[in-house]
Design a protein around this motif. Structure first.
Motif, mmCIF file in Angstrom:
data_model
loop_
_atom_site.group_PDB
_atom_site.id
_atom_site.type_symbol
_atom_site.label_atom_id
_atom_site.label_comp_id
_atom_site.label_asym_id
_atom_site.label_seq_id
_atom_site.Cartn_x
_atom_site.Cartn_y
_atom_site.Cartn_z
ATOM 1 N N THR A 1 0.828 -1.185 -0.148
ATOM 2 C CA THR A 1 -0.076 -0.025 -0.059
ATOM 3 C C THR A 1 0.810 1.277 -0.143
ATOM 4 N N ALA A 2 0.043 2.438 -0.239
ATOM 5 C CA ALA A 2 0.900 3.539 -0.412
ATOM 6 C C ALA A 2 0.705 4.295 1.042
ATOM 7 N N TYR A 3 -0.672 4.164 1.707
ATOM 8 C CA TYR A 3 -0.712 4.591 3.047
ATOM 9 C C TYR A 3 0.073 3.695 3.913
ATOM 10 N N THR A 4 0.455 4.405 5.068
ATOM 11 C CA THR A 4 1.034 3.717 6.160
ATOM 12 C C THR A 4 0.076 2.650 7.008
ATOM 13 N N SER A 5 0.323 1.336 6.593
ATOM 14 C CA SER A 5 -0.251 0.314 7.324
ATOM 15 C C SER A 5 0.530 -0.854 7.573
ATOM 16 N N VAL A 6 0.591 -1.889 8.073
ATOM 17 C CA VAL A 6 1.234 -3.401 7.913
ATOM 18 C C VAL A 6 1.435 -3.546 6.679
ATOM 19 N N ARG A 7 0.552 -3.186 5.655
ATOM 20 C CA ARG A 7 0.515 -3.472 4.189
ATOM 21 C C ARG A 7 1.542 -2.656 3.385
ATOM 22 N N SER A 8 2.080 -1.527 4.049
ATOM 23 C CA SER A 8 2.915 -0.650 3.437
ATOM 24 C C SER A 8 4.395 -1.176 3.488
ATOM 25 N N SER A 9 4.807 -2.003 4.292
ATOM 26 C CA SER A 9 5.926 -2.605 3.944
ATOM 27 C C SER A 9 6.087 -4.289 3.578
ATOM 28 N N THR A 10 6.986 -4.636 3.026
ATOM 29 C CA THR A 10 7.033 -6.054 2.368
ATOM 30 C C THR A 10 7.152 -7.021 3.581
ATOM 31 N N THR A 11 7.971 -6.626 4.728
ATOM 32 C CA THR A 11 7.988 -7.474 5.956
ATOM 33 C C THR A 11 6.604 -7.729 6.622
ATOM 34 N N GLY A 12 5.986 -6.528 6.944
ATOM 35 C CA GLY A 12 4.775 -6.580 7.391
ATOM 36 C C GLY A 12 3.523 -7.083 6.698
ATOM 37 N N HIS A 13 3.620 -6.960 5.490
ATOM 38 C CA HIS A 13 2.608 -7.373 4.522
ATOM 39 C C HIS A 13 2.512 -9.029 4.412
ATOM 40 N N LYS A 14 3.954 -9.529 4.331
ATOM 41 C CA LYS A 14 4.066 -10.837 4.422
ATOM 42 C C LYS A 14 3.517 -11.583 5.483
ATOM 43 N N GLN A 15 3.709 -10.988 6.662
ATOM 44 C CA GLN A 15 3.261 -11.501 7.946
ATOM 45 C C GLN A 15 1.608 -11.399 7.953
ATOM 46 N N LEU A 16 0.918 -10.280 7.347
ATOM 47 C CA LEU A 16 -0.401 -10.236 7.546
ATOM 48 C C LEU A 16 -0.803 -11.395 6.306
ATOM 49 N N LEU A 17 -0.258 -11.535 5.112
ATOM 50 C CA LEU A 17 -0.658 -12.573 4.364
ATOM 51 C C LEU A 17 -0.731 -14.068 5.120
ATOM 52 N N ASN A 18 0.432 -14.101 5.935
ATOM 53 C CA ASN A 18 0.264 -15.370 6.573
ATOM 54 C C ASN A 18 -0.700 -15.530 7.686
ATOM 55 N N ASP A 19 -0.960 -14.323 8.580
ATOM 56 C CA ASP A 19 -2.124 -14.169 9.484
ATOM 57 C C ASP A 19 -3.493 -14.494 8.880
ATOM 58 N N ASN A 20 -3.722 -13.909 7.770
ATOM 59 C CA ASN A 20 -4.859 -13.960 7.049
ATOM 60 C C ASN A 20 -5.334 -15.338 6.325
ATOM 61 N N GLY A 21 -4.261 -16.294 6.206
ATOM 62 C CA GLY A 21 -4.494 -17.552 5.703
ATOM 63 C C GLY A 21 -3.867 -17.713 4.412
ATOM 64 N N TRP A 22 -3.438 -16.789 3.589
ATOM 65 C CA TRP A 22 -3.028 -17.108 2.249
ATOM 66 C C TRP A 22 -1.904 -18.036 2.076
ATOM 67 N N THR A 23 -1.067 -17.982 3.023
ATOM 68 C CA THR A 23 0.036 -19.128 2.840
ATOM 69 C C THR A 23 -0.144 -20.412 3.326
ATOM 70 N N LYS A 24 -1.397 -20.469 3.942
ATOM 71 C CA LYS A 24 -1.762 -21.943 4.469
ATOM 72 C C LYS A 24 -1.800 -23.062 3.437
ATOM 73 N N ASN A 25 -1.376 -24.334 3.733
ATOM 74 C CA ASN A 25 -1.412 -25.245 2.546
ATOM 75 C C ASN A 25 -0.505 -24.960 1.546
ATOM 76 N N ASN A 26 0.909 -24.386 1.985
ATOM 77 C CA ASN A 26 1.934 -23.812 0.959
ATOM 78 C C ASN A 26 1.265 -23.285 -0.463
ATOM 79 N N ARG A 27 0.010 -22.362 -0.244
ATOM 80 C CA ARG A 27 -0.235 -21.585 -1.335
ATOM 81 C C ARG A 27 0.783 -20.657 -1.753
ATOM 82 N N ARG A 28 0.920 -20.474 -3.047
ATOM 83 C CA ARG A 28 1.978 -19.683 -3.764
ATOM 84 C C ARG A 28 1.264 -18.283 -3.355
ATOM 85 N N ILE A 29 2.080 -17.255 -3.237
ATOM 86 C CA ILE A 29 1.748 -15.812 -3.359
ATOM 87 C C ILE A 29 2.730 -14.697 -3.172
#
Length: 202
Positions: free
Chosen positions: A38-66
């Motif tokens: 994102t352009a606005y400040t949030s956990v999604r504005s940095s790659t590190t924070g965004h990757k953690q959010l993707l994990n927390d929101n289930g996108w990486t479950k079952n070795n899904r590619r993202i």
């Protein structure tokens, strides 16, 4: 190499399309979920924070590619707008070149600046890198996200800029294997999926 464009959601945000809901599409296409910071400040504005959010929101479950397409800002790609209404360039993440076709998965909802969000918003804001999002929100005034709020475009200039940016993504994939769209009308929220836990009830 099918890119499945999604919205990753916010921490505790209730309205984005859940990865389990999209599992059959993921399996059928053998695709990779793709998203941008994102352009606005949030956990999604940095790659590190965004990757953690993707994990927390289930996108990486079952070795899904993202893939975060703009995880390395220095690798951004500049796309030229044909017949521009407002902006002449669109900036997207360098990983866009890893995909030769795309399925845009959009959750229809309200949006504060665009009126509503769907495929057009996914194509424009959703594909843009942090610099690209800033460029769209300011009507081409700047790509420096630190200046975005001070140079925010009018709604008319913003929507023209979205259209310009969206056209570059459609043209990009037209020159490859193609692009298609699925829009989901379910759990429709008044505000964008990025509104988080405080959004009004759908």
């Amino acid at each position: 190499n099918v890119g499945l464009k999604i919205h990753s959601g916010e921490p505790n945000g209730p309205y984005f399309l859940r990865p389990d809901f999209l599992q059959e599409i993921y399996d059928y296409t053998k695709g990779t979920f793709i998203e941008c910071n994102t352009a606005y400040t949030s956990v999604r504005s940095s790659t590190t924070g965004h990757k953690q959010l993707l994990n927390d929101n289930g996108w990486t479950k079952n070795n899904r590619r993202i893939v975060l397409m703009d995880e390395n800002p220095e690798d951004d790609i500049e796309l030229t707008v044909k017949n521009p209404q407002k902006i002449s360039k669109n900036y997207v993440g360098g990983h866009l070149k890893d995909f030769n076709s795309c399925l845009v998965l959009s959750h229809f909802k309200g949006h504060e600046m665009g009126g509503f969000g769907g495929a057009l918003k996914q194509l424009s804001i959703g594909f843009a890198s942090r610099a690209g999002k800033t460029n769209i929100h300011t009507g081409g005034e700047t790509s420096n996200w630190l200046e975005m709020r001070a140079k925010k475009a009018s709604q008319e200039d913003f929507t023209h800029s979205m259209g310009d940016a969206a056209s570059t993504i459609v043209n990009y994939f037209k020159d490859k294997k193609g692009i298609a769209f699925i829009n989901v009308l379910a759990n429709i929220s008044l505000y964008c999926d990025c509104s988080g836990a405080n959004a009004p009830e759908p």
